[in-house]
Design an enzyme around this catalytic site. Structure first.
Site, PDB file in Angstrom:
ATOM      1  N   LYS A 242       0.681  -1.080   0.087  1.00  0.00           N
ATOM      2  CA  LYS A 242      -0.019  -0.050  -0.105  1.00  0.00           C
ATOM      3  C   LYS A 242       1.107   1.193   0.087  1.00  0.00           C
ATOM      4  CE  LYS A 242      -3.347  -2.878   2.394  1.00  0.00           C
ATOM      5  NZ  LYS A 242      -3.999  -3.199   3.789  1.00  0.00           N
TER       6      LYS A 242
ATOM      7  N   ASP B  54      -9.471  -5.423  -0.062  1.00  0.00           N
ATOM      8  CA  ASP B  54      -8.804  -4.499   0.803  1.00  0.00           C
ATOM      9  C   ASP B  54      -8.384  -3.335  -0.232  1.00  0.00           C
ATOM     10  OD1 ASP B  54      -7.369  -2.898   2.107  1.00  0.00           O
ATOM     11  OD2 ASP B  54      -6.237  -4.037   3.162  1.00  0.00           O
TER      12      ASP B  54
END
Lengths: 347, 347, 347, 347
Positions: free
Chosen positions: B167, B243
């Site tokens: 991320k 996610d």
């Protein structure tokens, strides 16, 4: 294409967390919508820490602007250069052009790049309480039309030339500015670090250097010295009706930690929070509720509510970042927490 | 922290779009959850184009792996280097260690960086149909414990050293691999380009070079030669229980376009699709429904369903990317579309 | 084009500096050619420090390889993927192909990227004591010809596809390896830091974090956490007949500093030292002299001399980096030094 | 440290090449010092092409500035922000401060970054005909002293905070400007491409897209869409007394090529040419000779000679870049050329 429904993303308020600063002061609960439920207790732990620190999380809004870069084609670089000189010289006229497109959009600056015969002009605006994507596109369209009308030597290239840069991992946004630029800081007494975070200031400082600064640098990272800003940003953006695709540049920020006389100075710097309190997504009932609960439904000067929102967002990011880093200083703790929280909730 | 509720994100199925390739073949509708409602008609336009092209969107899964990098502290670089040599030589034993942690996780490769006396070891796994965040953390924990047990000269640094890289906008994921690496391609007859996209192959090709390649390069972009991958990824990830913070690296991909005998070759390359059909978020009712409607609820060999999911995701990205680029070749079209779609829907 | 002459770059030996490690042990003087004459006393100061530290500068060669990436055009991504699978499976045959091109080149690994229908294959070689540019190009040419002969579906794209990556600022070289990867480390007693460097370990550590790690990250830096590696690299490369254009990637390295019980741990990590003791430029008289003076004219196993050279280069970089950082911890010192040294030497 | 001598780098004049533009017009020979002797005939081939194109290589100087970023430590981000606001508001006074340090240095702009409680201020100057490293450091020192005197809340961090950014691969220099920003362009008739470069416009265009744009992007490149700018820059910098360590950022530029009615438009964009006609290295006899031969020894307005120099440098880069790209369009040509040129010259 058929009639729509809703994706139901689990949402909780966490906190309260304590914040201070020019924009706002007090205790706030903040909503996070996410499939990753360990995020809630993690952010909550950081929030508890903030409640035990004098003044809480101090938030500073360093900058606020939104951008759109348009692309012109010139006959050659000299023509592009001369046109650019004129465009810059005519800034006051361009400001007028923008005023005609919206009550809120104001042109505040121009940057440009010339590559061969291509001219990329990056317009910077303030956009009141809106994140401003559409307002900027509309203003940029008017600016392009105006410029093309005055520069027959230029041709339309694109309404967006990727030098803006929207929802892409680039360096330009951090350097020239795009979105709200917020720093959130917390000075945590050593004993609070030990009691609530089960670690020491020295360990957090060392891990931040090695993981967030060195590790990211080795990974070829782009201004992304943090552990997991993206997780908190996603949760906060979804819960407040933001265009969460902007977590791409939002995640490009930096965590800093220093030991100060046995205490822990901990800060998160988020230069690209593209968010607002009006616009797409803000009219949904749960978003209105969430905004109200954070006190952001009150009438304030244009831009004030969205700056407060950005401060709360940055404070939330700080809480989650602090908690995860603390956990990673201790072997085994991260996985234990995941196992404990997710047991019984997943197959 | 209080009892939770749900953020209700508007969701629609768009399509059908036509896909082909080793993993799947046929017509599919795909769900997108987003606050940015112009995304639906935009992707839908691309889907319509795919229905008018022979074979539709060809999807190729080039790679599939998930990673976690751990951090060790060694006394000095020589010790780090010698430890690394032994760790690599003991790969078969490490594979066994991982097998003991999960039915699905398999260790497939090791990469490393040494900086000063720090040793970052990046483990690569396959993780069946899960995106694999937790599976990898669990396996990495076991690997660390095993290695620390055999290397008294090493000390625990961190379970995650940011060389993973999760991320964050980095280069390592694209270069070493993380997530599903999918290429989606479409050969569009010139007349279809003109009829459905109101533009020409030459214009799309030129815009892609100038905007996505040159513009991103000027912006200091990191492997992000695209217009708006993040928008489609966000919508698809939310609708399928992923996610969505992983759109940060997911957005780091490349659009390529070429003119071929008057037709338009158009492709999107997405090296970092971190997604699965099992795990957090996948048990929610609307996610189960969506998976079922895409035929991803059937029993297949481990990893097969998630590869199909990634193919559909990439095809969806192609549709939206194609539509936006086409719109931006025409002055005024982008803003007109936004105005038309959003009129009456927003204040 | 006319008959040539010589650019005369001022050159001095500095040192001695003390080094240790697997490759070499002892005191060495090193040559630096540069127009920037303050570089000599600066590096010399660092060298003096190394003479006062037990064991001196410890050098570790972590890796050694040279690369060339070729570019193929495939009909589509699936074809590119299938061809790549076959190419990788045929590694032993490719090794033979390379053996036929040179006594020294050995193929040791293959990496690849697929973007749309384009296939970039990055070949990694060892090249004995040569930096290996031409050896790799020659081997890559033979490999391309072999592969094109066996894959009629592929077409020649380029003998170099910029995924190598030569003399450009990229992330791939640091991550996959290119050149000699050397770490040089020095543990400096606190009193030596104070006596010779007029500063404290704590100040150097803090400056390194703030300037080299944080400052570079803010600048959108690419794996370049250092103050001025490029200066020492240029001087050393020119003095030893290297292709100094390779300082571009050579400069992409990292300085780390830590306080350890009142002493200063200081290291430089240089993953991309592209240099050798044979090849272009190495036959010039002054280069031969310089190599001899460093003991690099002796017969050793292939690759040994060039590794020793790289160690001496890294140690030299450490000396200059340490000296400049120390100077910058003190307000006014840098400019004073420049003024003092350059007075009378320049107009 | 002992008495110095000289590194003798082989040097030749190549050309003539034809240039035009605001700064200069005519035919010029340019000197290149390098160990890589195939560079001379390669650049020479490009020069010959320029002689056969109407108007030759058109050079445009888009910008000219030199920078130094200093680092202050503030108590917290709010204090940093408030100090920055005051510093910016006091620009006219800061301009005076700079005027006191040099006849030539002029402060023209200020940029800044705040990370946590750290304040990086990037001063931008014009520096006449000097590349300006020392002039900027001197000016920055005076500025720091002035600011520290007026801001007791700030502390000295560093005279250089790496946000400058000198001799490191970063994005900031391209985006905010550092050095001379020059675009060189050439429109080459198709028949000249075929006769002198043995290729076609279409092939060069395609290779440039695939190698320089796509390949570099895949490599995680930082604003470096070119084949080998660094080679020409090194040769030109050494031959003209420049600090060649600045080829690190100099190499971060972009090559663009387009087919135009059967002809080839070819351009190189070099935003970071840090070079001058006065200062370190410029007093050496061979440098004076080289400058004289390019007509750069004449009295002109401050900055004019160095801009002309930068134009000639950019034109030289274009010649070498064009020649190499042309060679790489043809299988086998690059290696053949190397073999032919180097035969008999090397062992």
């Amino acid at each position: 294409m058929e009639q729509g429904s809703f994706a139901q993303i689990p949402m909780q308020f966490v906190g309260p967390l304590r914040v201070s600063g020019i924009q706002l002061e007090g205790e706030y609960e903040v909503p996070l919508a996410t499939y990753e439920i360990p995020l809630w207790p993690s952010v909550n732990r950081g929030a508890r820490v903030s409640m035990n620190c004098e003044g809480g999380i101090k938030c500073t809004v360093v900058d606020d602007r939104m951008t759109r870069s348009v692309l012109f084609e010139a006959p050659d670089a000299t023509a592009a250069f001369l046109a650019l000189e004129k465009i810059k010289a005519g800034l006051p006229i361009l400001e007028k052009v923008v005023e005609g497109t919206s009550r809120f959009a104001k042109l505040i600056n121009i940057n440009a790049q010339i590559a061969g015969n291509l001219l990329f002009v990056r317009f910077e605006f303030t956009t009141g309480d809106a994140s401003g994507h559409n307002m900027c596109t509309q203003a940029a369209e008017a600016l392009m039309n105006h410029i093309l009308g005055n520069h027959p030597e230029l041709e339309y290239g694109s309404i967006s030339g990727n030098y803006c840069s929207d929802k892409k991992a680039t360096a330009v946004n951090g350097i020239l500015g795009r979105g709200k630029y917020v720093v959130a800081e917390l000075l945590i007494p050593g004993k609070i670090v030990r009691r609530y975070l089960k670690t020491t200031p020295a360990k957090v400082v060392q891990l931040n250097i090695r993981k967030n600064l060195i590790g990211t640098m080795l990974a070829g990272g782009s201004r992304s010295a943090n552990a997991h800003f993206a997780n908190m940003l996603l949760g906060f953006y979804l819960a407040t009706g933001q265009d969460a695709a902007n977590i791409v540049e939002g995640s490009q920020g930096m965590t800093l930690a220093e030991e100060r006389d046995g205490d822990l100075y901990f800060s998160v710097t988020l230069p690209n929070l593209i968010m607002g309190t009006v616009g797409n997504g803000k009219g949904l009932d749960f978003v209105l509720d969430n905004m109200r609960r954070m006190g952001l439904d009150e009438e304030r000067a244009p831009g004030e509510n969205s700056k407060r929102l950005a401060c709360l967002c940055a404070a939330t990011v700080l809480c989650g970042e602090l908690s995860l880093l603390a956990a990673q200083t201790n072997p085994g703790e991260l996985m234990d927490a995941h196992r404990r929280i997710e047991r019984g909730q997943q197959k």
